[in-house]
Design an enzyme around this catalytic site. Structure first.
Site, short mmCIF file in Angstrom:
data_model
loop_
_atom_site.label_atom_id
_atom_site.label_comp_id
_atom_site.label_asym_id
_atom_site.label_seq_id
_atom_site.Cartn_x
_atom_site.Cartn_y
_atom_site.Cartn_z
N LYS A 181 0.87 -1.18 0.00
CA LYS A 181 0.00 0.00 0.00
C LYS A 181 0.91 1.23 0.00
CE LYS A 181 -2.24 3.39 2.30
NZ LYS A 181 -2.00 4.31 1.23
N GLU A 254 9.97 1.70 10.44
CA GLU A 254 11.00 2.71 10.13
C GLU A 254 10.31 4.07 10.23
OE1 GLU A 254 14.05 1.92 9.76
OE2 GLU A 254 13.98 -0.22 9.35
N CYS A 288 13.84 11.13 6.27
CA CYS A 288 13.76 10.73 7.69
C CYS A 288 15.04 11.02 8.44
CB CYS A 288 13.39 9.25 7.79
SG CYS A 288 14.35 8.23 6.68
N GLU A 382 9.71 16.38 14.62
CA GLU A 382 10.26 16.17 13.28
C GLU A 382 9.69 17.23 12.35
OE1 GLU A 382 8.93 12.66 11.17
OE2 GLU A 382 10.87 12.52 10.17
P1 NAP Z 1 2.47 8.64 7.12
O1 NAP Z 1 1.48 9.71 7.08
O2 NAP Z 1 2.68 7.90 8.40
O3 NAP Z 1 2.08 7.61 5.96
C1 NAP Z 1 2.86 6.47 5.70
C2 NAP Z 1 1.97 5.40 5.10
O4 NAP Z 1 1.04 4.95 6.11
C3 NAP Z 1 1.12 5.89 3.94
O5 NAP Z 1 1.02 4.88 2.98
C4 NAP Z 1 -0.22 6.16 4.61
O6 NAP Z 1 -1.31 6.13 3.73
C5 NAP Z 1 -0.27 5.00 5.57
N1 NAP Z 1 -1.26 5.16 6.65
C6 NAP Z 1 -1.82 6.31 7.13
N2 NAP Z 1 -2.70 6.01 8.11
C7 NAP Z 1 -2.69 4.67 8.26
C8 NAP Z 1 -3.35 3.76 9.13
N3 NAP Z 1 -4.23 4.17 10.04
N4 NAP Z 1 -3.08 2.45 9.02
C9 NAP Z 1 -2.19 2.00 8.11
N5 NAP Z 1 -1.52 2.81 7.26
C10 NAP Z 1 -1.76 4.12 7.33
O7 NAP Z 1 3.93 9.15 6.68
P2 NAP Z 1 4.32 10.06 5.43
O8 NAP Z 1 3.86 11.43 5.69
O9 NAP Z 1 3.93 9.39 4.16
O10 NAP Z 1 5.90 9.98 5.53
C11 NAP Z 1 6.64 10.79 6.35
C12 NAP Z 1 7.12 10.05 7.57
O11 NAP Z 1 7.83 8.88 7.21
C13 NAP Z 1 8.09 10.87 8.38
O12 NAP Z 1 7.82 10.73 9.75
C14 NAP Z 1 9.44 10.23 8.05
O13 NAP Z 1 10.44 10.42 9.00
C15 NAP Z 1 9.06 8.81 7.92
N6 NAP Z 1 10.06 8.07 7.17
C16 NAP Z 1 10.88 7.21 7.84
C17 NAP Z 1 11.88 6.54 7.15
C18 NAP Z 1 12.78 5.55 7.83
O14 NAP Z 1 13.38 4.72 7.14
N7 NAP Z 1 12.93 5.59 9.14
C19 NAP Z 1 12.04 6.75 5.79
C20 NAP Z 1 11.18 7.66 5.16
C21 NAP Z 1 10.19 8.30 5.86
P3 NAP Z 1 -1.96 7.50 3.17
O15 NAP Z 1 -0.89 8.16 2.36
O16 NAP Z 1 -3.09 7.02 2.39
O17 NAP Z 1 -2.34 8.32 4.38
#
Ligand code: NAP
Length: 481
Positions: A181, A254, A288, A382
């Protein structure tokens, strides 16, 4: 400007073919607001169908020999090399990642799948010295690594191709099937890769891409008993929610960070400016391990701030498809507003904005803030935007204290020529990785990667992800002697 032919409607990819959904949502460019595509919004039922396909396909992929799984991944590497420019445009279009960085992401994605192809051939266990225990005399035994089944992969928007590769690559290398997804803003990169796998001969149903909202598709994947593992990259809030619901499923999380670097008093400032600029501002700070906090020894502080601010002000802001652009739009207007409000909070509380802090044609300029209280959001949360804070310290010990004063712990860096300071930092910093003489933003795709505290659990980097995606099984032979 773009050569990418974007289909009007993008369907789900289930069991090797396009599947229509009952509803479609418009996908707009974060930079220009133009309509890019109509994206299928899967419901619970279609998500379950994809999981069913993956479950059947597991019986196929888990029996395919390692050399064949490796060959499929190698073929994807070759296809992606041929289509690298087109793939980069897909990333740039849907995420507003400047094209130079988007090309960099495609190169990294190629490396990630290459590592996966190689890793597929060296998944193995070990022999156990059973006679080391009196009760084990007369036994021989060994471990093997078995694929676990259907893996649910949920990915973020910021590296829409390479972070998919970090889940799909090791899953296929180790003989698992996947329901993926992707983030709602960046489904095209994932669907693009699915097509390449189809062309490369991956059996139907091994990789399924289910687009739609996190709360519907994500939840359906997490709650399904047929899914053996959730590998998630994204925000801490969603990650913690997944962990709470996952029960006995394996989870790799992650999550986010507010990564920091320490500049010791012997730092050659000229040599670190470009790295710090890249760390803070590449992909608009939506990384990240983006460099969010810089702690500079007082002896080099003024010199660093002057040169860093001067360089930040020269970065070109604009269209992501322009090769000269360094900074483009954040992923959404809402995120831009949030970042601006955090900058405003910092200003209201004594911090000083030396560069940026405002919009240029709707794009947040690269922003440098000094004199920031650690309790302010731009420091302790963050920021995920082109915003970096620079604070003065009088020792490496003091800086380590600031770095560790965080809910997060992904990576941290230190520039120093003093080996005692380097050693102290490597031991005392509470993070998944300490980078000596470089920024925390350093990553290559085979290294173990992951965090402590609210930055997550588990490790990626192909070999390490394969460990997470396989079960250790022990075989014991009784020689009957
Ligand atoms: P996000 O809002 O948490 O979304 C990540 C994924 O989770 C998306 O596919 C999102 O779908 C899905 N999601 C949202 N609500 C959900 C739920 N209730 N149940 C299951 N899945 C759900 O994060 P983002 O804004 O895309 O990415 C930014 C974040 O990712 C930052 O915090 C960044 O630090 C972190 N990140 C971490 C790493 C690492 O390796 N540590 C690498 C890259 C990014 P939708 O888009 O449909 O909401």
């Amino acid at each position: 400007m773009t050569n990418v032919k974007v289909a009007v409607k993008k369907h789900l990819f289930i069991n090797g073919r396009d599947v229509e959904a009952a509803a479609y949502a418009p996908l707009y460019s974060p930079y220009s607001d133009e309509l890019i595509a109509e994206i299928a919004m899967a419901d619970e039922q279609l998500t379950k169908r994809a999981i069913g396909s993956a479950q059947e396909a597991f019986q196929v992929i888990s029996k395919i020999p390692a050399f064949e799984r490796s060959a499929i991944l190698e073929k994807v590497v070759e296809l992606l090399k041929e289509k690298a420019d087109e793939a980069a445009e897909v990333i740039a279009l849907e995420s507003a990642k400047p094209i130079t960085f988007a090309k960099g992401e495609v190169s990294r994605t190629i490396e990630t799948y290459k590592f996966a192809a190689e890793e597929a051939k060296r998944i193995h266990g070990e022999t156990i010295p059973f006679d080391a225990a009196p009760g084990g005399v007369g036994r021989i035994g060994y471990t093997v690594r078995k694929p676990i089944g259907v893996i649910g992969a949920i990915t973020p928007f910021n590296f829409p191709m390479n972070l998919v590769a970090h889940k799909v690559g090791p899953a296929i290398a180790s003989g698992n099937s996947i329901v993926l997804k992707p983030a709602s803003q960046t489904p095209l990169s994932a669907l693009y890769i699915a097509e390449l796998f189809k062309e490369a001969g991956l059996p139907e149903g091994v990789l399924n891409v289910v687009t739609g909202s996190g709360s519907v598709v994500g939840e359906a994947i997490i709650n399904d008993d047929r899914v053996q593992m959730i590998t998630f990259t994204g925000s801490p809030a969603v990650g913690i929610g997944i962990r709470n619901k996952a029960g006995l499923k394996k989870t790799t999380l992650e999550l986010g960070s507010n990564a920091a670097v320490i500049l010791d008093k012997d730092t050659n400032v000229d040599q670190v400016i470009d790295r710090c600029i890249m760390g803070a501002f590449s992909n608009q700070g939506q990384v990240c391990i983006s460099l969010q906090r810089v702690y500079v020894h007082e002896e080099v502080y003024d010199q660093f701030v002057e040169k860093f601010v001067e360089t930040a002000k020269q970065l070109k802001v604009g269209n992501p498809l322009d090769p000269e652009t360094y900074i483009s739009s954040l992923i959404s207007k809402k995120e831009t507003e949030r970042a601006l409000s955090w900058i405003e909070e910092a200003k209201q509380n004594g911090a000083v904005v030396l560069a940026g802090g405002k919009l240029a044609a709707g794009i947040l300029e690269p922003t440098v803030i000094v004199n920031v209280d650690p309790v302010l959001k731009v420091s302790c949360q963050e920021v995920f935007a082109p915003v970096v804070i620079v604070n003065k310290v009088n020792s490496v010990e003091e800086a380590i204290g600031y770095v560790n004063n965080s809910r997060f712990g992904l990576q941290a860096g230190i520039y120093t020529k003093n080996i005692d300071h380097a050693l102290l930092a490597s031991e005392a910093l509470e993070v998944g990785a300490v980078i000596i003489n470089d920024i925390p933003t350093f990553r290559v795709d085979q290294m173990p990667y992951g965090g402590v505290k609210e930055s997550g659990t588990g490790r990626e980097g192909i070999k390490y992800a394969v460990e997470e995606m396989t079960e250790l099984k022990l075989v014991v032979w009784n020689r009957g002697e």
